[in-house]
Design a protein around this motif. Structure first.
Motif, PDB file in Angstrom:
ATOM      1  N   MET A 219       0.830  -1.169   0.000  1.00 24.56           N
ATOM      2  CA  MET A 219       0.000   0.000   0.000  1.00 24.56           C
ATOM      3  C   MET A 219       0.880   1.240   0.000  1.00 24.56           C
ATOM      4  SD  MET A 219      -1.453   0.549   3.916  1.00 24.56           S
ATOM      5  CE  MET A 219      -2.169  -1.044   4.003  1.00 24.56           C
ATOM      6  N   LYS A 220       0.418   2.280  -0.626  1.00 23.28           N
ATOM      7  CA  LYS A 220       1.135   3.550  -0.657  1.00 23.28           C
ATOM      8  C   LYS A 220       0.965   4.255   0.688  1.00 23.28           C
ATOM      9  CE  LYS A 220       2.215   3.609  -5.076  1.00 23.28           C
ATOM     10  NZ  LYS A 220       3.568   3.400  -5.507  1.00 23.28           N
ATOM     11  N   VAL A 221       2.076   4.728   1.244  1.00 23.37           N
ATOM     12  CA  VAL A 221       2.075   5.430   2.523  1.00 23.37           C
ATOM     13  C   VAL A 221       3.002   6.633   2.408  1.00 23.37           C
ATOM     14  CG1 VAL A 221       2.630   5.254   4.983  1.00 23.37           C
ATOM     15  CG2 VAL A 221       1.677   3.287   3.800  1.00 23.37           C
ATOM     16  N   MET A 222       2.527   7.783   2.836  1.00 23.05           N
ATOM     17  CA  MET A 222       3.370   8.963   2.876  1.00 23.05           C
ATOM     18  C   MET A 222       3.887   9.120   4.309  1.00 23.05           C
ATOM     19  SD  MET A 222       2.749  12.982   2.017  1.00 23.05           S
ATOM     20  CE  MET A 222       1.903  13.360   3.524  1.00 23.05           C
ATOM     21  N   ILE A 223       5.197   9.190   4.431  1.00 21.89           N
ATOM     22  CA  ILE A 223       5.839   9.400   5.723  1.00 21.89           C
ATOM     23  C   ILE A 223       6.297  10.852   5.761  1.00 21.89           C
ATOM     24  CG2 ILE A 223       7.705   8.690   7.279  1.00 21.89           C
ATOM     25  CD1 ILE A 223       5.824   6.397   6.679  1.00 21.89           C
ATOM     26  N   ARG A 224       5.948  11.540   6.839  1.00 24.06           N
ATOM     27  CA  ARG A 224       6.383  12.925   6.969  1.00 24.06           C
ATOM     28  C   ARG A 224       6.707  13.228   8.424  1.00 24.06           C
ATOM     29  NH1 ARG A 224       2.239  17.227   7.826  1.00 24.06           N
ATOM     30  NH2 ARG A 224       0.456  16.188   8.746  1.00 24.06           N
ATOM     31  N   ARG A 225       7.454  14.305   8.606  1.00 16.33           N
ATOM     32  CA  ARG A 225       7.815  14.763   9.942  1.00 16.33           C
ATOM     33  C   ARG A 225       6.867  15.899  10.316  1.00 16.33           C
ATOM     34  NH1 ARG A 225      12.017  13.181  12.295  1.00 16.33           N
ATOM     35  NH2 ARG A 225      13.154  12.723  10.386  1.00 16.33           N
TER      36      ARG A 225
ATOM     37  N   LEU B 163       7.079  11.729  13.783  1.00 12.16           N
ATOM     38  CA  LEU B 163       6.789  11.173  12.464  1.00 12.16           C
ATOM     39  C   LEU B 163       5.323  10.779  12.346  1.00 12.16           C
ATOM     40  CD1 LEU B 163       9.909   8.894  11.971  1.00 12.16           C
ATOM     41  CD2 LEU B 163       9.437  11.076  10.853  1.00 12.16           C
ATOM     42  N   SER B 164       4.815  10.886  11.127  1.00 11.30           N
ATOM     43  CA  SER B 164       3.415  10.586  10.861  1.00 11.30           C
ATOM     44  C   SER B 164       3.330   9.797   9.564  1.00 11.30           C
ATOM     45  CB  SER B 164       2.643  11.900  10.733  1.00 11.30           C
ATOM     46  OG  SER B 164       1.317  11.669  10.365  1.00 11.30           O
ATOM     47  N   ALA B 165       2.332   8.916   9.467  1.00  8.62           N
ATOM     48  CA  ALA B 165       2.091   8.140   8.253  1.00  8.62           C
ATOM     49  C   ALA B 165       0.691   8.443   7.751  1.00  8.62           C
ATOM     50  CB  ALA B 165       2.237   6.649   8.537  1.00  8.62           C
ATOM     51  N   TYR B 166       0.580   8.715   6.451  1.00 11.38           N
ATOM     52  CA  TYR B 166      -0.704   8.989   5.828  1.00 11.38           C
ATOM     53  C   TYR B 166      -0.955   7.931   4.760  1.00 11.38           C
ATOM     54  CZ  TYR B 166      -4.341  11.172   3.028  1.00 11.38           C
ATOM     55  OH  TYR B 166      -5.498  11.408   2.338  1.00 11.38           O
ATOM     56  N   VAL B 167      -2.110   7.259   4.836  1.00 15.12           N
ATOM     57  CA  VAL B 167      -2.501   6.242   3.862  1.00 15.12           C
ATOM     58  C   VAL B 167      -3.634   6.847   3.023  1.00 15.12           C
ATOM     59  CG1 VAL B 167      -3.315   3.880   3.533  1.00 15.12           C
ATOM     60  CG2 VAL B 167      -1.925   4.444   5.541  1.00 15.12           C
ATOM     61  N   PRO B 168      -3.325   7.316   1.795  1.00 12.88           N
ATOM     62  CA  PRO B 168      -4.330   8.013   0.993  1.00 12.88           C
ATOM     63  C   PRO B 168      -5.570   7.175   0.689  1.00 12.88           C
ATOM     64  CG  PRO B 168      -2.156   8.153  -0.039  1.00 12.88           C
ATOM     65  CD  PRO B 168      -2.038   7.243   1.131  1.00 12.88           C
ATOM     66  N   LYS B 169      -5.394   5.900   0.398  1.00 11.67           N
ATOM     67  CA  LYS B 169      -6.524   5.057   0.026  1.00 11.67           C
ATOM     68  C   LYS B 169      -7.543   4.924   1.161  1.00 11.67           C
ATOM     69  CE  LYS B 169      -6.877   1.649  -3.369  1.00 11.67           C
ATOM     70  NZ  LYS B 169      -6.313   0.769  -4.263  1.00 11.67           N
ATOM     71  N   LYS B 170      -7.082   5.023   2.397  1.00 11.81           N
ATOM     72  CA  LYS B 170      -7.953   4.932   3.574  1.00 11.81           C
ATOM     73  C   LYS B 170      -8.262   6.309   4.161  1.00 11.81           C
ATOM     74  CE  LYS B 170      -7.789   0.373   3.948  1.00 11.81           C
ATOM     75  NZ  LYS B 170      -8.920  -0.467   3.779  1.00 11.81           N
ATOM     76  N   ASP B 171      -7.653   7.354   3.597  1.00 16.21           N
ATOM     77  CA  ASP B 171      -7.745   8.708   4.144  1.00 16.21           C
ATOM     78  C   ASP B 171      -7.464   8.669   5.649  1.00 16.21           C
ATOM     79  OD1 ASP B 171      -7.994  11.450   4.038  1.00 16.21           O
ATOM     80  OD2 ASP B 171     -10.140  11.401   4.469  1.00 16.21           O
ATOM     81  N   LEU B 172      -6.343   8.054   6.000  1.00 15.25           N
ATOM     82  CA  LEU B 172      -5.962   7.811   7.382  1.00 15.25           C
ATOM     83  C   LEU B 172      -4.598   8.420   7.646  1.00 15.25           C
ATOM     84  CD1 LEU B 172      -6.338   6.014  10.052  1.00 15.25           C
ATOM     85  CD2 LEU B 172      -4.868   4.404   8.866  1.00 15.25           C
ATOM     86  N   GLU B 173      -4.507   9.241   8.670  1.00 11.75           N
ATOM     87  CA  GLU B 173      -3.216   9.755   9.108  1.00 11.75           C
ATOM     88  C   GLU B 173      -3.062   9.440  10.587  1.00 11.75           C
ATOM     89  OE1 GLU B 173      -0.148  13.404   8.719  1.00 11.75           O
ATOM     90  OE2 GLU B 173      -2.205  13.730   8.059  1.00 11.75           O
TER      91      GLU B 173
END
Length: 70
Positions: free
Chosen positions: A1-7, A12-22
Motif C-alpha cells: 500500500m502507498k504510505v506517505m511518511i512525513r515529519r 513522524l506521521s504516516a498517511y494512507v491516501p486510500k484509507k484517508d488515514l493519518e
C-alpha cells in the motif's frame, strides 16, 4: 500500500491516501527508519522499504501492512 511518511511538530506521521488515514508513528524498529517496521497509533504495523539513511521526508513509499492491531 502507498504510505506517505512525513515529519510533524510532534514526530513522524504516516498517511494512507486510500484509507484517508493519518496516524502518528509510535514505534520504530530501526533507528534510521528504513528497512524495518513501524507501529502506528491505531495498532497497524507496517514494513517500510530499505532506503538510504539520508532519504528526505516527506516521501511516499510502498509499505506492507503486517498487522492491524487486532
Amino acid at each position: 500500500m502507498k504510505v506517505m511518511i512525513r515529519r510533524t511538530a510532534t514526530g513522524l506521521s504516516a498517511y494512507v491516501p486510500k484509507k484517508d488515514l493519518e496516524e502518528p508513528i509510535t514505534e520504530i524498529e530501526n533507528a534510521d527508519l528504513w528497512g524495518g517496521t513501524v507501529m502506528l497509533r491505531n495498532g497497524w504495523r507496517l514494513m517500510l522499504p530499505d532506503l538510504p539513511r539520508d532519504t528526505r521526508l516527506p516521501i511516499t513509499v510502498e509499505a506492507m501492512k503486517i498487522s492491524d492491531g487486532a
